[in-house]
Enzyme design. Structure first.
Site, PDB file in Angstrom:
ATOM      1  CD  GLU A  46      -1.005  -6.402   5.650  1.00 14.62           C
ATOM      2  OE1 GLU A  46      -1.241  -5.207   5.916  1.00 14.62           O
ATOM      3  OE2 GLU A  46      -0.635  -6.776   4.518  1.00 14.62           O
ATOM      4  CB  CYS A  71      -0.990  -0.042   1.163  1.00 13.09           C
ATOM      5  SG  CYS A  71      -2.377   1.121   0.975  1.00 13.09           S
ATOM      6  CG  HIS A 125      -3.365  -3.850   3.494  1.00 15.35           C
ATOM      7  ND1 HIS A 125      -2.308  -3.369   4.216  1.00 15.35           N
ATOM      8  CD2 HIS A 125      -4.000  -2.775   2.978  1.00 15.35           C
ATOM      9  CE1 HIS A 125      -2.306  -2.058   4.171  1.00 15.35           C
ATOM     10  NE2 HIS A 125      -3.319  -1.670   3.413  1.00 15.35           N
TER      11      HIS A 125
END
Length: 181
Positions: free
Chosen positions: A163, A73, A161
């Protein structure tokens, strides 16, 4: 054991980046973005997301360490901005579940996700123009540049993202990055 340093740009998911890498059996340190890159010894760097470029500290200096770098990002936007690309406001804005089309199946970071994957991404700001040497590797209806790579310099970026649980196959993105490290 592979050692990765996550550079904290004050994003709300940064701790999850560290945990995702640790869960893959990697030695991971989280450092403030004001840390001098000369004080860091790593096999790879992750530039985390965050709220603004103005709070990115020394993140851009980590591009000179001659190790693979993954920008997530804001981290991707920092790479683009530092290396001559252009970053601007996104048309969409906040976080959303997005279908991303992989346009480079040979890309070492996201090629294995082809032909498409679902991701969780913020599009308040986004890369509008790639830096020289980079290849567009993923796009969506929401954002023209969802991912980019310069495999020759081992510099990679994703707008989304990997994660977070909302992203399908996010772990695979980290695994692919670790292969480069």
């Amino acid at each position: 054991m592979t050692h990765i340093v996550v550079v904290d740009n004050h994003g709300q998911f940064t701790h999850l980046e560290k945990r995702a890498l640790r869960d893959l059996g990697v030695d991971v340190d989280l450092v403030e973005n004001t840390t001098d890159p000369a004080d860091v010894d790593a096999d790879g760097i992750v530039l985390s997301g965050g709220p603004s470029m103005e709070r990115a500290g020394r993140s851009a200096d980590y591009l000179d360490l001659d190790v693979p770098v993954l920008g997530i990002c804001l981290g991707m936007q920092l790479i683009a901005d530092e290396l001559g690309g252009r970053v601007g406001s996104g048309d969409y804005g906040g976080y959303a579940d997005v279908t991303v089309d992989i346009v480079d199946e040979d890309d070492p970071l996201v090629g294995s996700l082809a032909p498409e994957t679902r991701v969780w991404a913020s599009h308040a700001d986004e890369v509008k123009e790639l830096p020289e040497g980079f290849t567009l590797t993923a796009t969506s209806d929401v954002c023209d540049v969802e991912a980019m790579s310069d495999a020759d310099r081992d510099l990679y970026g994703v707008q989304w993202h990997p994660e977070v649980a909302h992203t399908e196959r996010g772990e695979e993105v980290f695994e692919n990055f670790l292969e480069r490290c």
